[in-house]
Write an enzyme that holds these catalytic residues in place. Structure first.
Site, mmCIF file in Angstrom:
data_model
loop_
_atom_site.group_PDB
_atom_site.id
_atom_site.type_symbol
_atom_site.label_atom_id
_atom_site.label_comp_id
_atom_site.label_asym_id
_atom_site.label_seq_id
_atom_site.Cartn_x
_atom_site.Cartn_y
_atom_site.Cartn_z
ATOM 1 N N LYS A 1 16.994 -5.164 29.209
ATOM 2 C CA LYS A 1 18.188 -6.005 29.396
ATOM 3 C C LYS A 1 19.391 -5.073 29.311
ATOM 4 O O LYS A 1 19.877 -4.775 28.224
ATOM 5 C CB LYS A 1 18.238 -7.066 28.295
ATOM 6 C CG LYS A 1 18.992 -8.342 28.643
ATOM 7 C CD LYS A 1 20.441 -8.155 29.003
ATOM 8 C CE LYS A 1 21.347 -7.934 27.810
ATOM 9 N NZ LYS A 1 22.741 -7.626 28.231
ATOM 10 N N SER B 1 26.695 -2.834 19.142
ATOM 11 C CA SER B 1 27.590 -2.995 17.995
ATOM 12 C C SER B 1 26.816 -3.445 16.750
ATOM 13 O O SER B 1 25.709 -3.999 16.840
ATOM 14 C CB SER B 1 28.654 -4.040 18.330
ATOM 15 O OG SER B 1 28.029 -5.296 18.545
ATOM 16 N N GLU C 1 35.698 -0.008 13.695
ATOM 17 C CA GLU C 1 35.395 0.958 14.765
ATOM 18 C C GLU C 1 36.346 0.654 15.918
ATOM 19 O O GLU C 1 36.302 -0.442 16.489
ATOM 20 C CB GLU C 1 33.936 0.785 15.221
ATOM 21 C CG GLU C 1 33.524 1.773 16.287
ATOM 22 C CD GLU C 1 32.092 1.553 16.792
ATOM 23 O OE1 GLU C 1 31.627 0.397 16.812
ATOM 24 O OE2 GLU C 1 31.453 2.552 17.158
ATOM 25 N N PHE D 1 27.232 -0.803 26.863
ATOM 26 C CA PHE D 1 27.936 -0.377 28.079
ATOM 27 C C PHE D 1 28.252 1.110 28.098
ATOM 28 O O PHE D 1 28.508 1.671 29.154
ATOM 29 C CB PHE D 1 29.250 -1.177 28.226
ATOM 30 C CG PHE D 1 30.372 -0.644 27.386
ATOM 31 C CD1 PHE D 1 31.138 0.447 27.816
ATOM 32 C CD2 PHE D 1 30.662 -1.182 26.137
ATOM 33 C CE1 PHE D 1 32.165 0.968 27.033
ATOM 34 C CE2 PHE D 1 31.685 -0.662 25.350
ATOM 35 C CZ PHE D 1 32.431 0.415 25.802
ATOM 36 N N CYS E 1 29.347 6.425 20.631
ATOM 37 C CA CYS E 1 28.962 6.046 19.265
ATOM 38 C C CYS E 1 29.034 7.252 18.344
ATOM 39 O O CYS E 1 29.083 7.100 17.131
ATOM 40 C CB CYS E 1 27.566 5.462 19.245
ATOM 41 S SG CYS E 1 26.310 6.664 19.658
ATOM 42 N N GLU F 1 25.656 -6.051 30.620
ATOM 43 C CA GLU F 1 26.155 -6.836 31.757
ATOM 44 C C GLU F 1 27.484 -6.274 32.271
ATOM 45 O O GLU F 1 27.961 -6.671 33.333
ATOM 46 C CB GLU F 1 26.300 -8.315 31.367
ATOM 47 C CG GLU F 1 27.399 -8.625 30.357
ATOM 48 C CD GLU F 1 27.018 -8.335 28.906
ATOM 49 O OE1 GLU F 1 26.119 -7.506 28.674
ATOM 50 O OE2 GLU F 1 27.667 -8.925 28.011
HETATM 51 P P1 NAD Z 1 27.546 -4.939 22.177
HETATM 52 O O1 NAD Z 1 26.886 -5.100 20.856
HETATM 53 O O2 NAD Z 1 28.678 -5.817 22.530
HETATM 54 O O3 NAD Z 1 26.456 -5.159 23.351
HETATM 55 C C1 NAD Z 1 25.179 -4.562 23.278
HETATM 56 C C2 NAD Z 1 24.180 -5.483 23.963
HETATM 57 O O4 NAD Z 1 24.118 -6.716 23.250
HETATM 58 C C3 NAD Z 1 24.547 -5.818 25.393
HETATM 59 O O5 NAD Z 1 23.387 -5.734 26.199
HETATM 60 C C4 NAD Z 1 25.095 -7.235 25.304
HETATM 61 O O6 NAD Z 1 24.806 -7.994 26.455
HETATM 62 C C5 NAD Z 1 24.367 -7.810 24.116
HETATM 63 N N1 NAD Z 1 25.184 -8.803 23.389
HETATM 64 C C6 NAD Z 1 26.535 -8.838 23.292
HETATM 65 N N2 NAD Z 1 26.931 -9.882 22.529
HETATM 66 C C7 NAD Z 1 25.810 -10.510 22.120
HETATM 67 C C8 NAD Z 1 25.557 -11.645 21.298
HETATM 68 N N3 NAD Z 1 26.550 -12.353 20.766
HETATM 69 N N4 NAD Z 1 24.263 -12.010 21.090
HETATM 70 C C9 NAD Z 1 23.244 -11.313 21.634
HETATM 71 N N5 NAD Z 1 23.441 -10.230 22.443
HETATM 72 C C10 NAD Z 1 24.687 -9.831 22.687
HETATM 73 O O7 NAD Z 1 27.934 -3.388 22.301
HETATM 74 P P2 NAD Z 1 28.784 -2.675 23.440
HETATM 75 O O8 NAD Z 1 30.210 -3.090 23.310
HETATM 76 O O9 NAD Z 1 28.111 -2.820 24.759
HETATM 77 O O10 NAD Z 1 28.626 -1.138 22.992
HETATM 78 C C11 NAD Z 1 29.482 -0.510 22.076
HETATM 79 C C12 NAD Z 1 28.896 -0.479 20.690
HETATM 80 O O11 NAD Z 1 27.624 0.156 20.715
HETATM 81 C C13 NAD Z 1 29.719 0.338 19.699
HETATM 82 O O12 NAD Z 1 29.739 -0.334 18.467
HETATM 83 C C14 NAD Z 1 28.953 1.646 19.582
HETATM 84 O O13 NAD Z 1 29.137 2.356 18.376
HETATM 85 C C15 NAD Z 1 27.559 1.157 19.702
HETATM 86 N N6 NAD Z 1 26.652 2.218 20.100
HETATM 87 C C16 NAD Z 1 25.829 2.745 19.145
HETATM 88 C C17 NAD Z 1 24.980 3.780 19.477
HETATM 89 C C18 NAD Z 1 24.074 4.387 18.443
HETATM 90 O O14 NAD Z 1 23.173 5.104 18.808
HETATM 91 N N7 NAD Z 1 24.273 4.111 17.163
HETATM 92 C C19 NAD Z 1 24.971 4.283 20.779
HETATM 93 C C20 NAD Z 1 25.827 3.709 21.730
HETATM 94 C C21 NAD Z 1 26.672 2.667 21.381
#
Ligand code: NAD
Length: 504
Positions: free
Chosen positions: A181, A234, A389, A157, A289, A184
């Protein structure tokens, strides 16, 4: 999640085989403005049949797209970068409404993605093989970098413009087709960018979009016709995606969570370092991030904490649409509760709360998910505010007696996304650069995200897979190297008789 449909709220469409279509799903979720709680749209959780249709369309389109001349592919991205520029303010406004960051920061989000699109337009100079002449008598060896087929991207997000643009432009420019994808939580700006990509000339089926949560992500990981998966999000979900996708035989690259440490040495330029830290810790409400969320103050630099706190107090917390805002709302009510809970845990665990942003009030936006800048000192490993985090506007400060001790603290942390050092000593900076076990290092720069001439290179617990997004590494990720060894016979090179030894 809801399963009723409200006629007055727009729905977010899927993109399947060149058409923006309404999902037939019975599962929907609301996209909510985090400053006001207004429902902006409803996003479907695509059905298994819709995911299959998107992949089938991408698979069919690959047959001709892989043969499309490199110049024709590049010209689409030349047009695309122009369209993004022309729509910059519109894109930023959509992004701010659904994600919350300030309008200038939203433009930055789009701009950092735009830079990848510009790089994709340069694909003719990037997807080049190698050639060695005369590796044996009359024999040449050369490599061809061929596209893989259908690739997929799963995005978070916090950068709903930049991160999708890390993925599909380079995948498509290298000759692949793509299924995206988006998050959401804020899919609307991503969809506007997708519409512009179609307007720029990406052919039917080459780019598809499905929305959803775990079921759709798992279907992508398992699908036999998808060859590679790019994930940003994440650590928990990224680890799951990596394991599941690679078990199904796919390439996977997963950029994940972080705990980015900055170090301030006592010889640093105080004003510059503290300003940089405040911007990097609290910008985008700490939801980057590469946010500098952890500060190690070395020796006498620890005396600067009061000035750091004073600077943080000057930041203006408000809706991202309001001029002069520094810190917008958190993405959701759930994130708001989680961050406030972690602040509470920090106080219970004995850290010193130097600045408490929990009670911030924003007139006119009383229902927004706001937390003001929050600073803890006296933080140690083992406290939840250090070990987790936080992903909110919370800076945790640790003390160290020396640069060596600071390096040891950082190297002992499992994350390896980004780090920074503030110093006027070239020797100290170079030692830090050499000894620190983190993928992206800033020297007197707090958020060292590389431009697309390079690649994003987080490491250790922040990354799974060898190759990073965008830049040269992603050209390798999205292509299969084929090595050709060739001999063309003429009168001089004709071989005589059968040879059963291992020579050429
Ligand atoms: P998230 O992991 O909750 O979601 C990421 C994606 O995974 C979304 O599209 C979501 O729909 C999907 N998802 C969520 N739960 C899932 C599950 N149980 N099974 C399968 N798919 C699932 O992450 P977020 O909250 O949207 O983003 C924040 C996180 O992203 C932070 O930890 C941040 O550090 C990380 N991030 C990392 C970078 C990098 O380059 N290292 C860049 C941006 C964000």
């Amino acid at each position: 999640m809801t399963d009723s449909r409200q006629a007055d709220v727009p729905t977010v469409k899927l993109l399947i085989d060149g058409d923006f279509v309404e999902s037939t799903s019975s599962e929907w979720r609301e996209v909510i403005n985090p400053a006001t709680q207004e429902v902006l749209a409803r996003v479907p959780f695509a059905t298994a049949a819709e995911v299959d249709a998107a992949v089938a369309s991408a698979k069919a389109a690959f047959a001709s797209w892989r043969r499309t001349p490199i110049g024709a592919r590049a010209r689409i991205f030349l047009k695309y970068q122009q369209l993004i520029r022309e729509h910059m303010q519109e894109l930023a406004a959509i992004l701010t409404a659904e994600q919350g960051k300030t309008l200038p920061d939203a433009e930055g989000d789009v701009f950092r993605g735009l830079e990848v699109v510009e790089h994709a337009a340069n694909i003719g100079t990037l997807q080049l093989g190698e050639m060695a002449n005369n590796v044996a008598g009359g024999v040449d060896t050369y490599t061809i970098m061929q596209p893989l087929g259908v690739c997929a991207g799963i995005t978070p997000f916090n950068f709903p413009a930049m991160i999708p643009l890390w993925m599909f432009p380079m995948a498509i420019a290298t000759g692949n087709t793509f299924v995206l994808k988006p998050s959401e939580q804020d899919p609307m700006v991503t969809m506007r960018l997708v519409e512009l990509a179609i307007e720029a000339g990406i052919p039917k089926g080459v780019l598809n979009v499905v929305h959803g949560g775990p079921d759709v992500v798992n279907a992508i990981c398992d699908h036999p016709d998808i060859k590679a998966v790019s994930f940003v999000g994440s650590t928990r979900v990224g680890t799951h995606v990596y394991n599941r996708a690679t078990l199904a035989g796919k390439r996977a690259q997963c950029m994940m969570g972080a705990k980015n440490h900055a170090v301030i040495l006592p010889d640093a330029n105080k004003e510059q370092s503290l300003n940089a830290m405040v911007g990097a810790a609290f910008g985008a409400a700490g939801q980057r991030c590469m946010a500098a969320s952890t500060l190690v103050m070395v020796g006498e630099a620890q005396a600067w904490i009061p000035e750091l706190v004073e600077k943080a107090k000057t930041l203006r917390v408000n809706a991202g649409t309001e001029p002069g805002t520094d810190v917008g709302p958190l993405i959701s009510c759930a994130a708001h509760e989680r961050v406030k809970g972690l602040i509470e845990a920090g106080t219970r665990e004995g850290a010193r709360l130097e600045l408490d942003g929990r009670e911030v009030r924003v007139p006119g936006f009383e229902r927004g998910n706001f937390v003001g800048p929050t600073i803890f000192s006296g933080v140690r490993p083992g406290m939840r505010i250090y070990d987790e985090e936080i992903f909110g506007p919370v800076l945790v400060i640790l003390a160290a007696d020396s640069l060596d001790e600071a390096i040891a603290i950082i190297n002992a942390n499992p994350n390896g996304n980004g780090t920074a050092i503030f110093t006027q000593s070239g020797a100290a900076a170079r030692r830090f650069q050499e000894e620190i076990d983190v993928g992206q290092v800033g020297i007197n720069l707090p958020i060292p995200v590389p431009v697309p001439l390079f690649s994003f290179t987080g490491s250790r617990g922040s990354k799974l897979g060898d190759l990073g997004p965008y830049g040269k590494q992603v050209v390798t990720f999205y292509t299969q190297t084929k090595t050709v060894t060739a001999r063309w016979f003429d009168d001089e090179t004709l071989a005589h008789g059968v040879n059963t030894t291992i020579s050429l």
